[in-house]
Design a protein around this motif. Structure first.
Motif, PDB file in Angstrom:
ATOM      1  N   LYS A   9       0.846  -1.200   0.000  1.00 19.22           N
ATOM      2  CA  LYS A   9       0.000   0.000   0.000  1.00 19.22           C
ATOM      3  C   LYS A   9       0.878   1.245   0.000  1.00 19.22           C
ATOM      4  O   LYS A   9       1.771   1.384   0.824  1.00 19.22           O
ATOM      5  CB  LYS A   9      -0.922   0.014   1.215  1.00 19.22           C
ATOM      6  CG  LYS A   9      -1.935   1.136   1.129  1.00 19.22           C
ATOM      7  CD  LYS A   9      -3.053   0.984   2.121  1.00 19.22           C
ATOM      8  CE  LYS A   9      -2.580   1.326   3.520  1.00 19.22           C
ATOM      9  NZ  LYS A   9      -3.646   1.188   4.513  1.00 19.22           N
ATOM     10  N   MET A  10       0.616   2.119  -0.953  1.00 20.38           N
ATOM     11  CA  MET A  10       1.359   3.373  -1.051  1.00 20.38           C
ATOM     12  C   MET A  10       0.350   4.477  -1.298  1.00 20.38           C
ATOM     13  O   MET A  10      -0.557   4.319  -2.109  1.00 20.38           O
ATOM     14  CB  MET A  10       2.316   3.245  -2.245  1.00 20.38           C
ATOM     15  CG  MET A  10       3.057   4.475  -2.592  1.00 20.38           C
ATOM     16  SD  MET A  10       4.129   4.149  -4.021  1.00 20.38           S
ATOM     17  CE  MET A  10       3.364   5.174  -5.235  1.00 20.38           C
ATOM     18  N   ARG A  11       0.491   5.578  -0.586  1.00 19.58           N
ATOM     19  CA  ARG A  11      -0.420   6.709  -0.822  1.00 19.58           C
ATOM     20  C   ARG A  11       0.361   7.825  -1.503  1.00 19.58           C
ATOM     21  O   ARG A  11       1.529   8.058  -1.164  1.00 19.58           O
ATOM     22  CB  ARG A  11      -1.002   7.208   0.490  1.00 19.58           C
ATOM     23  CG  ARG A  11      -1.898   6.190   1.178  1.00 19.58           C
ATOM     24  CD  ARG A  11      -2.854   6.907   2.134  1.00 19.58           C
ATOM     25  NE  ARG A  11      -3.875   5.985   2.594  1.00 19.58           N
ATOM     26  CZ  ARG A  11      -3.883   5.416   3.807  1.00 19.58           C
ATOM     27  NH1 ARG A  11      -2.941   5.695   4.665  1.00 19.58           N
ATOM     28  NH2 ARG A  11      -4.847   4.587   4.146  1.00 19.58           N
ATOM     29  N   VAL A  12      -0.274   8.500  -2.426  1.00 18.58           N
ATOM     30  CA  VAL A  12       0.386   9.580  -3.159  1.00 18.58           C
ATOM     31  C   VAL A  12      -0.316  10.897  -2.812  1.00 18.58           C
ATOM     32  O   VAL A  12      -1.534  11.003  -2.957  1.00 18.58           O
ATOM     33  CB  VAL A  12       0.334   9.314  -4.685  1.00 18.58           C
ATOM     34  CG1 VAL A  12       1.044  10.428  -5.443  1.00 18.58           C
ATOM     35  CG2 VAL A  12       0.977   7.960  -5.007  1.00 18.58           C
ATOM     36  N   PHE A  13       0.478  11.838  -2.323  1.00 24.39           N
ATOM     37  CA  PHE A  13      -0.075  13.120  -1.863  1.00 24.39           C
ATOM     38  C   PHE A  13       0.507  14.286  -2.653  1.00 24.39           C
ATOM     39  O   PHE A  13       1.615  14.200  -3.188  1.00 24.39           O
ATOM     40  CB  PHE A  13       0.307  13.365  -0.395  1.00 24.39           C
ATOM     41  CG  PHE A  13      -0.414  12.489   0.591  1.00 24.39           C
ATOM     42  CD1 PHE A  13      -1.511  12.966   1.291  1.00 24.39           C
ATOM     43  CD2 PHE A  13       0.026  11.192   0.831  1.00 24.39           C
ATOM     44  CE1 PHE A  13      -2.164  12.163   2.213  1.00 24.39           C
ATOM     45  CE2 PHE A  13      -0.632  10.385   1.756  1.00 24.39           C
ATOM     46  CZ  PHE A  13      -1.732  10.875   2.449  1.00 24.39           C
ATOM     47  N   ARG A  14      -0.219  15.393  -2.624  1.00 23.50           N
ATOM     48  CA  ARG A  14       0.359  16.682  -3.001  1.00 23.50           C
ATOM     49  C   ARG A  14       0.720  17.390  -1.700  1.00 23.50           C
ATOM     50  O   ARG A  14       0.180  17.069  -0.639  1.00 23.50           O
ATOM     51  CB  ARG A  14      -0.654  17.508  -3.804  1.00 23.50           C
ATOM     52  CG  ARG A  14      -0.785  17.032  -5.240  1.00 23.50           C
ATOM     53  CD  ARG A  14      -1.606  18.025  -6.044  1.00 23.50           C
ATOM     54  NE  ARG A  14      -2.994  18.016  -5.599  1.00 23.50           N
ATOM     55  CZ  ARG A  14      -3.951  17.252  -6.124  1.00 23.50           C
ATOM     56  NH1 ARG A  14      -3.675  16.459  -7.138  1.00 23.50           N
ATOM     57  NH2 ARG A  14      -5.182  17.298  -5.654  1.00 23.50           N
ATOM     58  N   TRP A  15       1.646  18.351  -1.792  1.00 27.02           N
ATOM     59  CA  TRP A  15       2.175  19.030  -0.603  1.00 27.02           C
ATOM     60  C   TRP A  15       1.051  19.546   0.307  1.00 27.02           C
ATOM     61  O   TRP A  15       1.078  19.356   1.517  1.00 27.02           O
ATOM     62  CB  TRP A  15       3.088  20.191  -1.063  1.00 27.02           C
ATOM     63  CG  TRP A  15       3.792  20.867   0.060  1.00 27.02           C
ATOM     64  CD1 TRP A  15       3.486  22.084   0.604  1.00 27.02           C
ATOM     65  CD2 TRP A  15       4.916  20.374   0.808  1.00 27.02           C
ATOM     66  NE1 TRP A  15       4.351  22.379   1.622  1.00 27.02           N
ATOM     67  CE2 TRP A  15       5.242  21.344   1.766  1.00 27.02           C
ATOM     68  CE3 TRP A  15       5.686  19.203   0.736  1.00 27.02           C
ATOM     69  CZ2 TRP A  15       6.295  21.195   2.665  1.00 27.02           C
ATOM     70  CZ3 TRP A  15       6.732  19.045   1.638  1.00 27.02           C
ATOM     71  CH2 TRP A  15       7.027  20.029   2.588  1.00 27.02           C
ATOM     72  N   ASN A  16       0.047  20.190  -0.294  1.00 33.97           N
ATOM     73  CA  ASN A  16      -0.999  20.813   0.537  1.00 33.97           C
ATOM     74  C   ASN A  16      -1.974  19.797   1.136  1.00 33.97           C
ATOM     75  O   ASN A  16      -2.849  20.162   1.908  1.00 33.97           O
ATOM     76  CB  ASN A  16      -1.741  21.914  -0.232  1.00 33.97           C
ATOM     77  CG  ASN A  16      -2.398  21.384  -1.482  1.00 33.97           C
ATOM     78  OD1 ASN A  16      -2.443  20.167  -1.698  1.00 33.97           O
ATOM     79  ND2 ASN A  16      -2.910  22.274  -2.320  1.00 33.97           N
TER      80      ASN A  16
END
Ligand code: THU
Length: 160
Positions: A9-16
């Motif tokens: 499981k990997m989550r991908v985020f943007r900075w905000n």
């Protein structure tokens, strides 16, 4: 014969989209790229390990003319944390890579040796360590280092 599919499981985020705590540890990893000693690869890697007591221990890659004598940023941070605060679980480990005058667009992926050390860190303290990999376009978040290394080798394996 049996066949298994191992999933991660990997989550991908943007900075905000990140929490203040995640942004703080990532900012320190980014800052640490400036202290990297990498005259051979010119690939600057910074790392920051946030401990349970709130301390943030810094690391960066340390190269050497005898190439294998160098050390990756992640391991330099984790070993420094273990040396200075041997009783403190590491709760977060952030990594950032800088090359050719910019942070990499995609996150750098920790090498196998660093993954092994990350997993031992979790195992040693019996607590999950969140791993945050910085990229300009995306930040990858693994809620446990074990997600980066399936079928881990840990101390129990030594007992046969
Ligand atoms: N490096 C790290 O610091 N962390 C990694 O996970 C991958 C690679 C460093 C080692 C070397 O100094 C440079 O990046 C190029 O491989």
């Amino acid at each position: 014969m049996k066949e298994f599919n191992l999933t991660t499981k990997m989550r991908v985020f943007r900075w905000n989209e990140l929490s203040d705590e995640q942004r703080e540890v990532l900012s320190i990893a980014k800052e640490q790229t400036k202290r990297s000693y990498c005259p051979y690869s010119h690939f600057h890697v910074g790392a920051a390990a946030k401990l349970k007591n709130g301390e943030i221990v810094r690391g960066c890659n340390q190269e050497n003319a005898a190439y294998p004598s160098g050390l990756c940023a992640e391991r330099s941070a984790l070993f420094a944390a273990g040396a200075q605060y041997p009783d403190q679980p590491v709760q977060k480990l952030a990594i950032a890579c800088f090359t050719e005058d910019h942070f990499t667009n995609e996150p750098g992926s920790p090498c196998g040796a660093c993954r092994q050390v990350m997993v031992e860190t979790e195992h040693r303290y019996g607590e999950k360590m969140e791993v945050l990999l910085y990229g300009e376009d995306a930040i990858y978040v693994f809620e446990s280092a074990a997600d980066l290394l399936p079928l881990i080798f840990v101390s129990e394996n030594l007992k046969g």
